[in-house]
Design a protein around this motif. Structure first.
Motif, PDB file in Angstrom:
ATOM      1  N   PRO A 339       0.839  -1.194   0.000  1.00  0.00           N
ATOM      2  CA  PRO A 339       0.000   0.000   0.000  1.00  0.00           C
ATOM      3  C   PRO A 339       0.872   1.242   0.000  1.00  0.00           C
ATOM      4  O   PRO A 339       1.826   1.357   0.774  1.00  0.00           O
ATOM      5  N   VAL A 340       0.508   2.187  -0.855  1.00  0.00           N
ATOM      6  CA  VAL A 340       1.265   3.420  -0.964  1.00  0.00           C
ATOM      7  C   VAL A 340       0.548   4.542  -0.230  1.00  0.00           C
ATOM      8  O   VAL A 340       1.142   5.287   0.553  1.00  0.00           O
ATOM      9  N   ALA A 341      -0.762   4.696  -0.470  1.00  0.00           N
ATOM     10  CA  ALA A 341      -1.542   5.756   0.157  1.00  0.00           C
ATOM     11  C   ALA A 341      -3.013   5.369   0.101  1.00  0.00           C
ATOM     12  O   ALA A 341      -3.401   4.416  -0.595  1.00  0.00           O
ATOM     13  N   ALA A 342      -3.836   6.159   0.780  1.00  0.00           N
ATOM     14  CA  ALA A 342      -5.288   5.949   0.780  1.00  0.00           C
ATOM     15  C   ALA A 342      -5.959   7.307   0.840  1.00  0.00           C
ATOM     16  O   ALA A 342      -5.614   8.145   1.687  1.00  0.00           O
ATOM     17  N   GLN A 355     -23.070   6.705  -2.041  1.00  0.00           N
ATOM     18  CA  GLN A 355     -22.086   5.820  -2.661  1.00  0.00           C
ATOM     19  C   GLN A 355     -21.032   6.658  -3.421  1.00  0.00           C
ATOM     20  O   GLN A 355     -21.386   7.541  -4.212  1.00  0.00           O
ATOM     21  N   ILE A 356     -19.751   6.343  -3.167  1.00  0.00           N
ATOM     22  CA  ILE A 356     -18.631   7.083  -3.760  1.00  0.00           C
ATOM     23  C   ILE A 356     -17.741   6.106  -4.533  1.00  0.00           C
ATOM     24  O   ILE A 356     -17.418   5.014  -4.032  1.00  0.00           O
ATOM     25  N   THR A 357     -17.364   6.487  -5.730  1.00  0.00           N
ATOM     26  CA  THR A 357     -16.377   5.725  -6.516  1.00  0.00           C
ATOM     27  C   THR A 357     -15.192   6.647  -6.831  1.00  0.00           C
ATOM     28  O   THR A 357     -15.357   7.847  -7.075  1.00  0.00           O
ATOM     29  N   TYR A 358     -13.994   6.015  -6.765  1.00  0.00           N
ATOM     30  CA  TYR A 358     -12.753   6.770  -6.984  1.00  0.00           C
ATOM     31  C   TYR A 358     -12.176   6.421  -8.363  1.00  0.00           C
ATOM     32  O   TYR A 358     -12.250   5.260  -8.801  1.00  0.00           O
ATOM     33  N   ALA A 359     -11.616   7.439  -8.985  1.00  0.00           N
ATOM     34  CA  ALA A 359     -10.994   7.229 -10.330  1.00  0.00           C
ATOM     35  C   ALA A 359      -9.893   8.273 -10.555  1.00  0.00           C
ATOM     36  O   ALA A 359      -9.905   9.353  -9.950  1.00  0.00           O
ATOM     37  N   TYR A 360      -8.944   7.873 -11.408  1.00  0.00           N
ATOM     38  CA  TYR A 360      -7.885   8.821 -11.792  1.00  0.00           C
ATOM     39  C   TYR A 360      -8.448   9.842 -12.782  1.00  0.00           C
ATOM     40  O   TYR A 360      -9.317   9.521 -13.614  1.00  0.00           O
ATOM     41  N   HIS A 373      -1.942   1.333  -8.647  1.00  0.00           N
ATOM     42  CA  HIS A 373      -3.334   0.916  -8.863  1.00  0.00           C
ATOM     43  C   HIS A 373      -4.228   1.592  -7.825  1.00  0.00           C
ATOM     44  O   HIS A 373      -3.942   1.583  -6.620  1.00  0.00           O
ATOM     45  N   LEU A 374      -5.349   2.163  -8.279  1.00  0.00           N
ATOM     46  CA  LEU A 374      -6.315   2.823  -7.391  1.00  0.00           C
ATOM     47  C   LEU A 374      -7.567   1.954  -7.266  1.00  0.00           C
ATOM     48  O   LEU A 374      -8.223   1.645  -8.272  1.00  0.00           O
ATOM     49  N   ASP A 375      -7.888   1.583  -6.059  1.00  0.00           N
ATOM     50  CA  ASP A 375      -9.123   0.811  -5.803  1.00  0.00           C
ATOM     51  C   ASP A 375     -10.292   1.782  -5.855  1.00  0.00           C
ATOM     52  O   ASP A 375     -10.389   2.723  -5.060  1.00  0.00           O
ATOM     53  N   GLU A 376     -11.220   1.554  -6.793  1.00  0.00           N
ATOM     54  CA  GLU A 376     -12.306   2.515  -6.997  1.00  0.00           C
ATOM     55  C   GLU A 376     -13.311   2.537  -5.855  1.00  0.00           C
ATOM     56  O   GLU A 376     -14.095   3.473  -5.728  1.00  0.00           O
ATOM     57  N   THR A 378     -12.428   1.574  -2.302  1.00  0.00           N
ATOM     58  CA  THR A 378     -11.830   1.957  -1.021  1.00  0.00           C
ATOM     59  C   THR A 378     -10.931   3.183  -1.125  1.00  0.00           C
ATOM     60  O   THR A 378     -10.630   3.819  -0.107  1.00  0.00           O
ATOM     61  N   GLY A 379     -10.442   3.509  -2.328  1.00  0.00           N
ATOM     62  CA  GLY A 379      -9.524   4.638  -2.480  1.00  0.00           C
ATOM     63  C   GLY A 379      -8.099   4.323  -2.078  1.00  0.00           C
ATOM     64  O   GLY A 379      -7.290   5.242  -1.881  1.00  0.00           O
ATOM     65  N   VAL A 380      -7.745   3.036  -1.960  1.00  0.00           N
ATOM     66  CA  VAL A 380      -6.392   2.633  -1.574  1.00  0.00           C
ATOM     67  C   VAL A 380      -5.526   2.547  -2.838  1.00  0.00           C
ATOM     68  O   VAL A 380      -5.922   1.939  -3.841  1.00  0.00           O
ATOM     69  N   ILE A 381      -4.336   3.141  -2.755  1.00  0.00           N
ATOM     70  CA  ILE A 381      -3.375   3.123  -3.870  1.00  0.00           C
ATOM     71  C   ILE A 381      -2.276   2.120  -3.523  1.00  0.00           C
ATOM     72  O   ILE A 381      -1.659   2.219  -2.454  1.00  0.00           O
ATOM     73  N   LYS A 382      -2.056   1.117  -4.361  1.00  0.00           N
ATOM     74  CA  LYS A 382      -1.041   0.089  -4.132  1.00  0.00           C
ATOM     75  C   LYS A 382      -0.046   0.083  -5.296  1.00  0.00           C
ATOM     76  O   LYS A 382      -0.385   0.482  -6.411  1.00  0.00           O
ATOM     77  N   LEU A 383       1.163  -0.428  -4.947  1.00  0.00           N
ATOM     78  CA  LEU A 383       2.210  -0.607  -5.971  1.00  0.00           C
ATOM     79  C   LEU A 383       1.810  -1.779  -6.850  1.00  0.00           C
ATOM     80  O   LEU A 383       1.631  -2.899  -6.360  1.00  0.00           O
TER      81      LEU A 383
END
Length: 952
Positions: A339-342, A355-360, A373-376, A378-383
């Motif tokens: 995990p890099v950030a959230a 309901q919230i969805t996350y996107a670049y 990678h961004l989880d749409e 949870t908003g968690v960014i992973k390597l």
């Protein structure tokens, strides 16, 4: 009709007369013609009557049918006058004239008519439940059963015909409630078939009541002002009219709402909630108040319920990020998936609106999207891939938070990559225990020092020293495994319990001399064993139930817990071997029931065991004890030990003396078994002690006034309702010699009797007649002469049994004159006989020539010597000596046969003889008792005139 104050709360509203068609059940015989003559003015009417009716009088008999309508309030006590049928039918004097046969009857009171009027219900039915009808006066009164309008009409519903003596009629569309009766007026001369309608008026005896205690109303938060919302479940009031629900109000309007009431065509009132302010769910999502329904009675009655006003959400909020930019760093040697950030955005709405969805953003380069990678959701960014040498050191990630119908919120994540020149230490695990997808599974209660895995720690560069340790809490130990270097063994340090903790997460950490750390996460999941037996919450269940319970009555619900999981923790319930067969226990639910009625008098307490068994292998179980107490119910009437009691009491028994004990029992317990005794009849003479059951007489009892008493004693227990029983008590009075003989003849000591000198010896001269009010030996009378005076008074003798006086010797010339005999009349009473005396005067002469001279002799005080000889009426046992003499041969024979036992045999012979003699003596005494009274004596006889006695 005339009113009768408070006692009469009804009024006959209409009376109509019309002939009824003949019916076999109503054909009470042809109407008798009026006894009074028909007036001349009715002759034309009678002519027309016979003209039309005459041809059909053999086919039908006409009677009069009448309808009366009364009204009264519900809830009146017993005895309130509803109406008088005799008055309202004009069957009493003073009633207005009628154009029928009754107008020709003589005006006499109802009770004085001959034959008298009789009022009765056509059939019994429910007549005794609500009203009572006086058969003579025709008055209708309320009965002990209180009239409840709501119970009669609202529950009965619908109309009713005139089928029985009483029926209920109500109309769903009106407020009328009628009690219908059919009444017959007899005898045949006055026959009427009367239909009585009693209208039951409503009183305000019921408060409004909401069908539910909690009412919920939902209002959207964007509802405009003056929005109207119907409140379901309005209050109900069994009363009608103004006594029903009239208005509603809220206890707290919260400055946001008000209430309005609308009435439909049927008169039903429905409350409406009106919005009076702007709503915002995010500010306040719920309002709670009390809604009150009020009827129109005086005073009004109230009913209430809790009103919850919920504010429903609309999509009036959009997502917002808490931070507009975040800065993070990542090492170049970071492993994939790190995990890099959230990022996190917040939407104040609810449900799908939040309901919230996350996107670049489209501004983010594709190379950055491929690396991170961004989880749409949870908003968690992973390597997402390994960091290569040519990767940019700075990445700007613009992230959008999208909500339904909203403009996206924006935040930025600045990721800085730190390049690493050398490689970190490596940790290589080799699992001994069962491992699946990185999770190690261990059974609970595994022995201490159970091995889990080997770990090899090494430096890829081969030039740094590497150390390691175990990070995390749990019963584990990581130790070097000698004689090998860089080998470590992970094992347990104590027994583990699944019920205390099921999951552990530990880490093996390795670091080199340069300070670089590497961590290997180990997840340990314990597997459950059946090591726990079920546990009852209460090892002793003390239960109670009333006797005479319904079949399959619920007793309790057993509950036992098992700390084990899965099937091992599933509990089944069973009765113990000592449980009676009529108890049932559901193995799944644990519901304990009894299938039969319990009788406390048969058995009051039950004690047995129940078992809780789990589904493990082998199964475990625990035991609890059920202690059931059967509570008493008043189902047994008091019971007398005898149906009839008899007591013998001497007369003149003192007042409040103890006559006898009335014993009674009651099988019930406590207050239900308390018994109170009372005398039902003759309570003015007799009383009974409730505690001891001792029967007493309040006054002294005289057998001559009443020889026996029959009482009924009632025993009433203390139950609700009370039960009772009765017993018959017979009290027989024993005679006491408290009445001396009463001389009926002669009636006076001054009366006399003429005895002719020619009277032959043995002839009866006169008699003395007496009676005694006592009975038995106390009433056996003996006569004797205890004093004599005269020329030769011993010439006369009296029979001791009959009282007849006879002449014993022939009268001589010297016997002329007055002979006076003092006769004693004595009874055989015990302990002391009673007696009376009378003077018998006999005048011996041929005629009574000078009555005044005789009367002067009678007035002189006689000088008579009293003889002490008592009267004897018993027949002397003259044959006793004969019996004694007849025993001599027997004694001689016995002495010859048994000389050795002469004394014994002689005593036995004497004893036998004496017994026989006493037997004959008793027979003589029985003869003494049975002396009949002579019926030839005139008890109303006055003083006798002189009469001559002669046998010539």
């Amino acid at each position: 009709m005339r009113g009768r104050g408070n006692a009469r709360s009804s009024r006959a509203l209409a009376v109509s007369w019309r002939p009824a068609i003949w019916h076999p059940r109503l054909d009470m015989g042809r109407l008798s013609r009026p006894r009074s003559s028909t007036s001349h003015r009715n002759l034309p009417h009678l002519f027309l009557f016979f003209l039309f009716v005459g041809p059909f009088n053999c086919l039908a008999s006409y009677s009069r049918a009448t309808e009366l309508l009364y009204s009264l309030n519900e809830g009146l006590p017993a005895g309130v006058l509803i109406g008088s049928l005799a008055e309202d039918l004009r069957l009493v004097p003073g009633a207005a004239g009628r154009q029928d046969q009754l107008s020709q009857l003589p005006e006499r009171p109802v009770a004085e008519r001959n034959p008298p009027l009789s009022f009765s219900l056509a059939s019994r039915g429910l007549s005794g439940q609500y009203v009572t009808l006086d058969n003579r006066s025709g008055e209708l009164h309320t009965s002990a059963q209180e009239i409840d309008r709501e119970a009669l009409c609202l529950e009965g519903g619908g109309g009713a015909a005139w089928g029985g003596s009483i029926s209920i009629s109500s109309s769903p569309s009106s407020d009328s409630c009628l009690l219908l009766l059919d009444v017959l007026v007899l005898p045949q001369e006055y026959f009427r078939f009367v239909k009585v309608k009693i209208a039951i008026r409503d009183i305000n005896d019921n408060a409004p009541q909401f069908p539910v205690s909690q009412i919920s109303v939902w209002v959207p938060e964007n509802a405009p002002i003056n929005t109207r919302l119907a409140i379901e479940h309005p209050a109900m009031d069994p009363d009608v009219g103004t006594n029903g629900v009239q208005t509603y109000r809220l206890l707290d309007y919260h400055r946001m709402f008000t209430l309005d009431v609308e009435e439909n065509e049927n008169g039903e009132r429905t409350p409406y909630l009106i919005v009076m302010g702007l709503l915002d769910r995010e500010t306040q999502d719920q309002y709670v108040s009390i809604i009150i329904a009020e009827d129109g009675g005086s005073p009004p009655l109230l009913g209430s319920a809790t009103l919850t006003i919920g504010i429903t959400d609309i999509n009036d909020n959009c997502p917002l990020f808490t931070d507009s930019q975040i800065n993070v760093t990542v090492f170049g040697n970071a492993t994939v998936g790190t995990p890099v950030a959230a990022v996190q955005a917040v939407d104040r709405d609810l449900g799908t609106n939040a309901q919230i969805t996350y996107a670049y953003s489209q501004k983010v380069p594709q190379a950055s999207k491929d690396l991170f990678h961004l989880d749409e959701t949870t908003g968690v960014i992973k390597l997402f891939s390994k960091i290569g040498g040519s990767v940019l050191q700075m990445h700007k990630l613009t992230i959008l938070a999208n909500g339904p119908g909203c403009i996206p919120a924006v935040t930025t994540a600045l990721v800085t990559i730190i390049k690493v020149i050398f490689r970190p230490p490596e940790i290589v695990p080799r699992y001994i225990a069962n491992e699946v997808d990185g999770i190690v599974y261990l059974k609970e209660l595994e022995p201490i020092n159970t091995p889990i895995a080997f770990f090899t720690i090494r430096d890829p560069e081969g030039k740094y020293k590497v150390n390691c340790y175990l990070d995390g809490e749990g019963p584990f130990r990581l130790s070097p495994y000698k004689p090998y270097n860089n080998e470590y063994l992970l094992e347990t340090t104590k027994l583990m319990d699944y019920e205390l903790q099921q999951f552990y997460e530990i880490a093996v950490v390795a670091w080199n001399s340069e300070g670089f750390h590497v961590k290997k996460i180990i997840k340990v999941q314990l597997l459950d064993d059946n090591d726990n037996a079920p546990i009852f919450l209460q090892p002793l269940l003390e239960l109670t139930i009333e006797e005479n319970n319904a079949p399959n009555a619920f007793l309790t619900k057993l509950y036992a817990t098992d700390a084990d999981s899965g099937e091992r923790g599933q509990v089944s319930y069973f009765l113990g071997p000592d449980a009676p067969s009529y108890f049932s226990l559901d193995s799944v639910t644990g519901i304990l029931t009894v299938s039969t009625q319990l009788d406390r008098e048969e058995k009051e307490r039950y004690r047995y065991t129940v078992r809780a068994v789990d589904s493990g292998k082998p199964p475990r179980e625990s035991v609890a004890t059920v202690a059931l107490t059967v509570l008493d119910k008043n189902d047994n009437s008091p019971r007398f030990i005898n149906k009839d009691f008899s007591f013998f009491v001497p007369e003149n028994f003192p007042g409040y003396g103890e006559i006898g004990v009335i014993s009674v029992t009651d099988a019930d317990a406590g207050r239900n078994g308390w018994v109170a005794l009372s005398v039902v009849n003759q309570s003015d003479i007799f009383v009974i002690d409730t505690g001891k059951g001792m029967l007493r007489a309040k006054v002294s009892l005289d057998r001559e006034q009443q020889s026996s008493y029959t009482l009924w004693v009632e025993a009433v227990d203390g139950g609700e309702p009370a039960l009772s029983s009765t017993a018959k008590i017979t009290i027989l009075l024993l005679d006491i010699n408290d009445n001396p003989p009463l001389v009926l003849f002669p009636q006076s000591n001054m009366s006399y009797l003429l005895v002719l000198p020619s009277t032959l010896p043995g002839s009866p001269v006169t008699e003395v007649y007496a009676v005694d009010k006592d009975t038995g030996m106390n009433a056996v009378i003996a006569y004797s002469i205890i004093g004599r005076r005269g020329p030769r008074p011993e010439s006369f003798r009296i029979d001791p049994k009959t009282g007849n006086i006879t002449l014993e010797e022939a009268l001589l010339q010297t016997d002329y004159g007055l002979h006076r005999l003092l006769v004693k009349v004595s009874d055989h009473g015990y302990p002391e006989p009673l007696h009376s005396t009378v003077m018998v005067n006999l005048f011996v002469n041929d005629t009574v020539s000078n009555e005044s001279y005789i009367e002067s002799l009678l007035r002189k005080e006689p000088e008579i010597n009293i003889e002490e000889k008592e009267p004897q009426i018993s027949i002397e046992p003259t044959h006793r000596k004969v019996e004694s003499v007849s025993c001599v041969p027997t004694l001689v024979a016995l002495s010859v046969i048994s000389l050795g036992s002469l004394t014994l045999v002689t005593g036995m012979g004497i004893y036998i003889c004496l017994r026989r003699g006493k037997k004959h003596h008793r027979e003589d005494e029985n003869l003494e008792v049975q002396i009949p009274l002579k019926g030839k004596i005139d008890l109303h006889m006055r003083e006798r005139k002189p009469m001559a006695i002669s046998n010539i």
